[in-house]
Design a protein around this motif. Structure first.
Motif, PDB file in Angstrom:
ATOM      1  N   GLY A 258       0.817  -1.199   0.000  1.00  0.00           N
ATOM      2  CA  GLY A 258       0.000   0.000   0.000  1.00  0.00           C
ATOM      3  C   GLY A 258       0.851   1.248   0.000  1.00  0.00           C
ATOM      4  O   GLY A 258       2.039   1.218   0.335  1.00  0.00           O
ATOM      5  N   ALA A 259       0.232   2.360  -0.419  1.00  0.00           N
ATOM      6  CA  ALA A 259       0.910   3.661  -0.425  1.00  0.00           C
ATOM      7  C   ALA A 259      -0.120   4.743  -0.137  1.00  0.00           C
ATOM      8  O   ALA A 259      -1.196   4.760  -0.753  1.00  0.00           O
ATOM      9  N   LEU A 260       0.177   5.626   0.785  1.00  0.00           N
ATOM     10  CA  LEU A 260      -0.722   6.699   1.190  1.00  0.00           C
ATOM     11  C   LEU A 260      -0.020   8.035   1.017  1.00  0.00           C
ATOM     12  O   LEU A 260       1.174   8.163   1.286  1.00  0.00           O
ATOM     13  N   THR A 261      -0.773   9.044   0.579  1.00  0.00           N
ATOM     14  CA  THR A 261      -0.202  10.354   0.274  1.00  0.00           C
ATOM     15  C   THR A 261      -0.369  11.307   1.447  1.00  0.00           C
ATOM     16  O   THR A 261      -1.450  11.408   2.034  1.00  0.00           O
ATOM     17  N   VAL A 262       0.712  12.012   1.764  1.00  0.00           N
ATOM     18  CA  VAL A 262       0.693  13.043   2.797  1.00  0.00           C
ATOM     19  C   VAL A 262       0.877  14.395   2.114  1.00  0.00           C
ATOM     20  O   VAL A 262       1.819  14.572   1.333  1.00  0.00           O
ATOM     21  N   PRO A 263      -0.024  15.373   2.354  1.00  0.00           N
ATOM     22  CA  PRO A 263       0.171  16.699   1.754  1.00  0.00           C
ATOM     23  C   PRO A 263       1.498  17.309   2.198  1.00  0.00           C
ATOM     24  O   PRO A 263       1.942  17.100   3.325  1.00  0.00           O
TER      25      PRO A 263
ATOM     26  N   PRO B  36       6.897  14.662   1.467  1.00  0.00           N
ATOM     27  CA  PRO B  36       7.473  13.580   2.274  1.00  0.00           C
ATOM     28  C   PRO B  36       6.741  13.431   3.597  1.00  0.00           C
ATOM     29  O   PRO B  36       6.168  14.377   4.112  1.00  0.00           O
ATOM     30  N   ALA B  37       6.745  12.216   4.126  1.00  0.00           N
ATOM     31  CA  ALA B  37       6.242  11.962   5.473  1.00  0.00           C
ATOM     32  C   ALA B  37       7.445  11.818   6.390  1.00  0.00           C
ATOM     33  O   ALA B  37       8.416  11.152   6.051  1.00  0.00           O
ATOM     34  N   HIS B  38       7.382  12.458   7.558  1.00  0.00           N
ATOM     35  CA  HIS B  38       8.531  12.484   8.448  1.00  0.00           C
ATOM     36  C   HIS B  38       8.356  11.589   9.670  1.00  0.00           C
ATOM     37  O   HIS B  38       9.320  11.317  10.375  1.00  0.00           O
ATOM     38  N   ASP B  39       7.123  11.138   9.912  1.00  0.00           N
ATOM     39  CA  ASP B  39       6.899  10.172  10.985  1.00  0.00           C
ATOM     40  C   ASP B  39       5.614   9.428  10.679  1.00  0.00           C
ATOM     41  O   ASP B  39       4.768   9.884   9.873  1.00  0.00           O
ATOM     42  N   VAL B  40       5.431   8.273  11.314  1.00  0.00           N
ATOM     43  CA  VAL B  40       4.253   7.451  11.094  1.00  0.00           C
ATOM     44  C   VAL B  40       3.955   6.723  12.394  1.00  0.00           C
ATOM     45  O   VAL B  40       4.873   6.407  13.168  1.00  0.00           O
ATOM     46  N   GLY B  41       2.650   6.491  12.681  1.00  0.00           N
ATOM     47  CA  GLY B  41       2.303   5.788  13.904  1.00  0.00           C
ATOM     48  C   GLY B  41       0.864   5.315  13.905  1.00  0.00           C
ATOM     49  O   GLY B  41      -0.001   5.933  13.262  1.00  0.00           O
ATOM     50  N   TYR B  42       0.611   4.198  14.595  1.00  0.00           N
ATOM     51  CA  TYR B  42      -0.739   3.668  14.768  1.00  0.00           C
ATOM     52  C   TYR B  42      -1.287   4.101  16.125  1.00  0.00           C
ATOM     53  O   TYR B  42      -0.525   4.310  17.078  1.00  0.00           O
ATOM     54  N   SER B  43      -2.607   4.230  16.204  1.00  0.00           N
ATOM     55  CA  SER B  43      -3.225   4.489  17.500  1.00  0.00           C
ATOM     56  C   SER B  43      -3.112   3.232  18.356  1.00  0.00           C
ATOM     57  O   SER B  43      -2.942   2.125  17.832  1.00  0.00           O
ATOM     58  N   PRO B  44      -3.172   3.368  19.700  1.00  0.00           N
ATOM     59  CA  PRO B  44      -3.003   2.194  20.572  1.00  0.00           C
ATOM     60  C   PRO B  44      -3.982   1.069  20.279  1.00  0.00           C
ATOM     61  O   PRO B  44      -3.636  -0.104  20.449  1.00  0.00           O
ATOM     62  N   ASP B  45      -5.203   1.400  19.851  1.00  0.00           N
ATOM     63  CA  ASP B  45      -6.170   0.347  19.554  1.00  0.00           C
ATOM     64  C   ASP B  45      -6.037  -0.188  18.132  1.00  0.00           C
ATOM     65  O   ASP B  45      -6.790  -1.083  17.723  1.00  0.00           O
ATOM     66  N   GLY B  46      -5.103   0.361  17.368  1.00  0.00           N
ATOM     67  CA  GLY B  46      -4.847  -0.150  16.025  1.00  0.00           C
ATOM     68  C   GLY B  46      -5.811   0.316  14.957  1.00  0.00           C
ATOM     69  O   GLY B  46      -5.686  -0.075  13.796  1.00  0.00           O
ATOM     70  N   ARG B  47      -6.804   1.173  15.310  1.00  0.00           N
ATOM     71  CA  ARG B  47      -7.816   1.568  14.335  1.00  0.00           C
ATOM     72  C   ARG B  47      -7.330   2.641  13.366  1.00  0.00           C
ATOM     73  O   ARG B  47      -7.794   2.721  12.238  1.00  0.00           O
ATOM     74  N   LEU B  48      -6.428   3.501  13.828  1.00  0.00           N
ATOM     75  CA  LEU B  48      -6.027   4.654  13.033  1.00  0.00           C
ATOM     76  C   LEU B  48      -4.539   4.599  12.713  1.00  0.00           C
ATOM     77  O   LEU B  48      -3.731   4.051  13.472  1.00  0.00           O
ATOM     78  N   LEU B  49      -4.202   5.225  11.603  1.00  0.00           N
ATOM     79  CA  LEU B  49      -2.813   5.356  11.178  1.00  0.00           C
ATOM     80  C   LEU B  49      -2.567   6.817  10.853  1.00  0.00           C
ATOM     81  O   LEU B  49      -3.375   7.457  10.170  1.00  0.00           O
ATOM     82  N   GLY B  50      -1.480   7.376  11.364  1.00  0.00           N
ATOM     83  CA  GLY B  50      -1.166   8.771  11.114  1.00  0.00           C
ATOM     84  C   GLY B  50       0.176   8.933  10.433  1.00  0.00           C
ATOM     85  O   GLY B  50       1.119   8.183  10.693  1.00  0.00           O
ATOM     86  N   GLY B  51       0.263   9.927   9.549  1.00  0.00           N
ATOM     87  CA  GLY B  51       1.512  10.270   8.888  1.00  0.00           C
ATOM     88  C   GLY B  51       1.762  11.757   9.013  1.00  0.00           C
ATOM     89  O   GLY B  51       0.868  12.572   8.750  1.00  0.00           O
ATOM     90  N   ALA B  52       2.964  12.140   9.452  1.00  0.00           N
ATOM     91  CA  ALA B  52       3.284  13.545   9.703  1.00  0.00           C
ATOM     92  C   ALA B  52       3.920  14.180   8.482  1.00  0.00           C
ATOM     93  O   ALA B  52       4.943  13.705   7.984  1.00  0.00           O
ATOM     94  N   GLY B  53       3.308  15.268   7.993  1.00  0.00           N
ATOM     95  CA  GLY B  53       3.902  16.097   6.964  1.00  0.00           C
ATOM     96  C   GLY B  53       4.675  17.225   7.612  1.00  0.00           C
ATOM     97  O   GLY B  53       5.071  17.145   8.779  1.00  0.00           O
ATOM     98  N   MET B  54       4.845  18.309   6.872  1.00  0.00           N
ATOM     99  CA  MET B  54       5.680  19.386   7.382  1.00  0.00           C
ATOM    100  C   MET B  54       5.023  20.127   8.546  1.00  0.00           C
ATOM    101  O   MET B  54       5.673  20.465   9.524  1.00  0.00           O
ATOM    102  N   ASP B  55       3.725  20.387   8.460  1.00  0.00           N
ATOM    103  CA  ASP B  55       3.044  21.077   9.554  1.00  0.00           C
ATOM    104  C   ASP B  55       1.650  20.510   9.786  1.00  0.00           C
ATOM    105  O   ASP B  55       0.739  21.214  10.199  1.00  0.00           O
ATOM    106  N   LEU B  56       1.495  19.208   9.540  1.00  0.00           N
ATOM    107  CA  LEU B  56       0.204  18.556   9.697  1.00  0.00           C
ATOM    108  C   LEU B  56       0.401  17.076   9.948  1.00  0.00           C
ATOM    109  O   LEU B  56       1.479  16.527   9.705  1.00  0.00           O
ATOM    110  N   ILE B  57      -0.653  16.426  10.449  1.00  0.00           N
ATOM    111  CA  ILE B  57      -0.685  14.968  10.555  1.00  0.00           C
ATOM    112  C   ILE B  57      -1.932  14.484   9.829  1.00  0.00           C
ATOM    113  O   ILE B  57      -3.059  14.862  10.176  1.00  0.00           O
TER     114      ILE B  57
END
Length: 675
Positions: A458-463, A473-494
């Motif tokens: 898979g591939a997901l786009t970060v603004p 580019p994405a500078h960090d990535v992480g799942y929520s503790p319950d595993g439901r959500l996935l976040g990717g950090a851009g320059m000034d947003l997640i």
């Protein structure tokens, strides 16, 4: 830049050059003032020890040295010698006295039209020299332009490129080489750069010289980058001819900018002058030269014969040395990229400690403990973590690829995972999903990999930014503790997605918070904790808005933030050399700050599975354990012999894994607790 006398541990000899004093230091190393066998003054850059064991860095440094030595002309400080193979790699450049442009403007005022056109012509000629050698400067800014008695010198060409390979620890969460206010739009987007990028920077430098500020200034780095990408430059107060040049150089489209040769043609002839700059600038140059004259010994340096090149020998200070300070004008012929001035926006590693023998486990109190097992890597590693089933350890290699290690077999597992090709190959962060079947990576966006097959699934786009929808580019990535959500950090947003369907479910724009922040879900995934300079702001994931009061207490920028497994406790570490704990539901501090020394920073954090113990890895090579309830140390610190670049607990809470450069060590927690 100030002169500092050499310490007892500082080299008195680097290759064939005798050292006198330190001119300055920064993210890639430090610069010393010395002289050669012929008495010529040189500025010698010593590469910082954090890069010394990185073979990838040495290879890039070697290539850049070869290319840089081809740059020779009236407008650059010539590289005259180097040894990339030395125990501490070094590069020597002709020393040129003269204030940096930013200092000259601050002390004597902005340049008039005649001086500004002379500056533009000199910069264009310097870029011709650099580009003809096959280099792109990538960090042309007022502090990298020296005003000299006969014109100007552009410094630090080609060196930033050696660092960009990111086998180095210039940054852990992303690499944007350059300085925000003087970047080109393509540079801000993380694209490959050509010579036109330097021309854009030239235009920004020209605006600064005539106004005292850059053309895209704002009150935060994200806003500066937004202006670079989308806004028209602020050109008020420029003389008409200078304005015409600046407009041409600052075209958003690289194809619309003039080449340095064309720029020289537009400027036309510049009248010769014995004193090219305003008299106040020449006074700065003369004062600086006087300081150097008083520094140097009257006769030949005292001491034993100078050894052959490619050696470094400690010996007594040269006769006639006296401690003095340069004027703040600064004048090293070789610049240093600093965290504040121009390399990256992200948490960066310090490594100013003395080297110690790796892997002894000798603590600060003298007790010796040994790891139960050790793993070695072919490249330096960063950001260590276990898979959910404890079968694998993953870390990011110095080449930007993910390495996996079989924990039971104590050996590498499979081929490295690369994020792409070329400039898009680098991976900055990783995260396992809840069951450990999928590994998410941050780099060229967020990519998903099947852990068993190592294939991309898979591939997901970060603004790029909150105000720019183009992919970035994405500078960090992480799942929520319950595993439901996935976040990717851009320059000034997640950017936030449903972890199962990969559908976008929201976004948090954190604006002025620490640029390229970590993805740090709290509790049940409804909140995000985002460091904002010295505070932490809590955001509601569903609305994207700040929720509650900021967590206040640190007095310097926050380096790391981590939520405990139960989602209730937040741990933060900052450049103020403290670790703080917070109760997430109430936003209150837990206990007193944890300190590890006035000059030591904790840069990596890990909670034990039960949340009762917190581990921290420090810049001076020690790993610590603390009781979360009492904030007291658990056992004594482990001395690892080199900057700690990762700590991780296994899922059963029996083992602590520590990472230092190329070495992973496994420690029995029960034994550590006994001291």
């Amino acid at each position: 830049m100030s002169l500092r006398s050499l310490d007892a541990s500082d080299p008195r000899q680097v290759g064939p050059y005798r050292m006198f004093a330190e001119l300055g230091r920064g993210g890639m190393g430090r610069v010393l003032l010395g002289s050669g066998l012929d008495g010529r003054l040189v500025a010698v850059k010593l590469v910082d020890e954090q890069y010394v064991d990185d073979d990838g860095f040495r290879a890039r440094f070697r290539r850049e040295v070869r290319a840089s030595r081809q740059v020779a002309g009236a407008y650059t400080a010539a590289v005259i010698d180097a040894d990339p193979e030395a125990p501490t790699p070094w590069l020597a450049s002709v020393y040129v006295p003269g204030p940096a442009l930013h200092t000259a403007v601050a002390r004597t005022g902005v340049l008039d039209a005649e001086a500004a056109l002379r500056l533009a012509a000199g910069l264009a000629a310097a870029l011709m020299e650099v580009h003809h050698a096959g280099l792109v400067h990538r960090d042309l800014k007022p502090s990298n332009v020296l005003l000299t008695h006969d014109g100007l010198r552009v410094i630090d060409f080609g060196i930033a490129r050696a660092a960009e390979g990111n086998g180095t620890r210039v940054t852990r969460t992303g690499v944007l080489i350059g300085t925000a206010g003087y970047m080109s739009p393509e540079q801000a987007r993380g694209e490959s750069l050509g010579s036109a990028s330097d021309v854009f920077s030239l235009g920004s430098v020209l605006v600064y010289a005539c106004t005292g500020h850059g053309p895209f200034e704002a009150d935060s780095t994200p806003r500066i980058l937004h202006n670079v990408l989308t806004a028209e430059p602020e050109l008020g107060g420029l003389p008409e001819r200078v304005r015409e040049l600046a407009v041409a150089c600052l075209a958003k489209d690289p194809a619309g900018r003039p080449t340095p040769e064309q720029l020289l043609g537009r400027i036309g002839g510049v009248a010769p002058a014995a004193r090219p700059w305003p008299s106040a600038v020449h006074a700065l140059i003369a004062a600086q030269q006087g300081e150097v004259d008083r520094l140097l010994p009257d006769g030949p340096p005292a001491g034993p014969p100078i050894p052959p090149a490619h050696t470094t020998v400690d010996q007594a200070p040269p006769a006639g040395f006296s401690r003095r300070r340069f004027l703040a004008a600064g004048g090293a012929a070789l610049g240093i990229a600093t965290a504040a001035g121009g390399v990256v926006w992200a948490s960066s590693g310090g490594s100013g400690s003395k080297k110690r023998k790796t892997g002894t486990g000798k603590s600060a109190t003298g007790a010796t403990r040994r790891p139960v097992a050790t793993l070695s890597s072919d490249v330096p590693l960063d950001d260590l973590r276990y898979s959910p089933d404890d079968s694998l350890l993953v870390a990011i290699g110095g080449d930007g690829a993910v390495r996996m290690f079989d924990v039971a077999a104590r050996q590498p597992s499979g081929d490295p995972i690369k994020g792409g090709t070329g400039d898009k190959a680098k991976i900055f962060a990783v995260a396992f999903d809840e069951v450990g079947d999928t590994l998410a990576t941050a780099g060229d966006g967020v990519k998903l990999w099947d852990v068993k097959t190592r294939r991309q699934v898979g591939a997901l786009t970060v603004p790029l930014m909150a105000s720019v929808d183009a992919p970035g580019p994405a500078h960090d990535v992480g799942y929520s503790p319950d595993g439901r959500l996935l976040g990717g950090a851009g320059m000034d947003l997640i950017q936030i997605w449903d972890a199962r369907t990969h559908a976008s479910v929201g976004r948090v724009d954190y604006g002025d918070a620490n640029l390229m922040s970590k993805v740090c879900f709290t509790g049940d995934g409804k909140l995000l904790a985002i460091p904002d300079q010295t505070a932490v702001k809590i955001y509601d994931v569903a609305s994207g808005r700040q929720s509650g009061q900021s967590l206040l207490g640190h007095t310097a920028h926050i380096i790391a933030a981590l939520v405990s497994p139960d989602g209730r406790t937040l741990a933060t570490a900052a450049y103020d050399s403290t670790v703080r704990l917070w109760d997430v539901p109430t936003g209150r501090a837990v206990g007193r700050p944890i300190t590890v020394g006035s000059t030591t920073m904790v840069e990596f954090l890990a909670f034990s599975p039960d949340g009762h113990t917190l581990a921290g890895g420090t810049s001076n090579g020690d790993a610590y354990l603390w009781n979360v309830t009492t904030q007291r140390p658990v056992g004594r610190p482990i001395a690892l012999g080199g900057e700690v670049t990762g700590v991780a607990f296994d899922g059963e809470g029996r083992t602590l894994a520590t990472l230092s450069k190329r070495t992973i060590q496994f420690w029995d927690l029960a034994a550590l607790a006994r001291g």
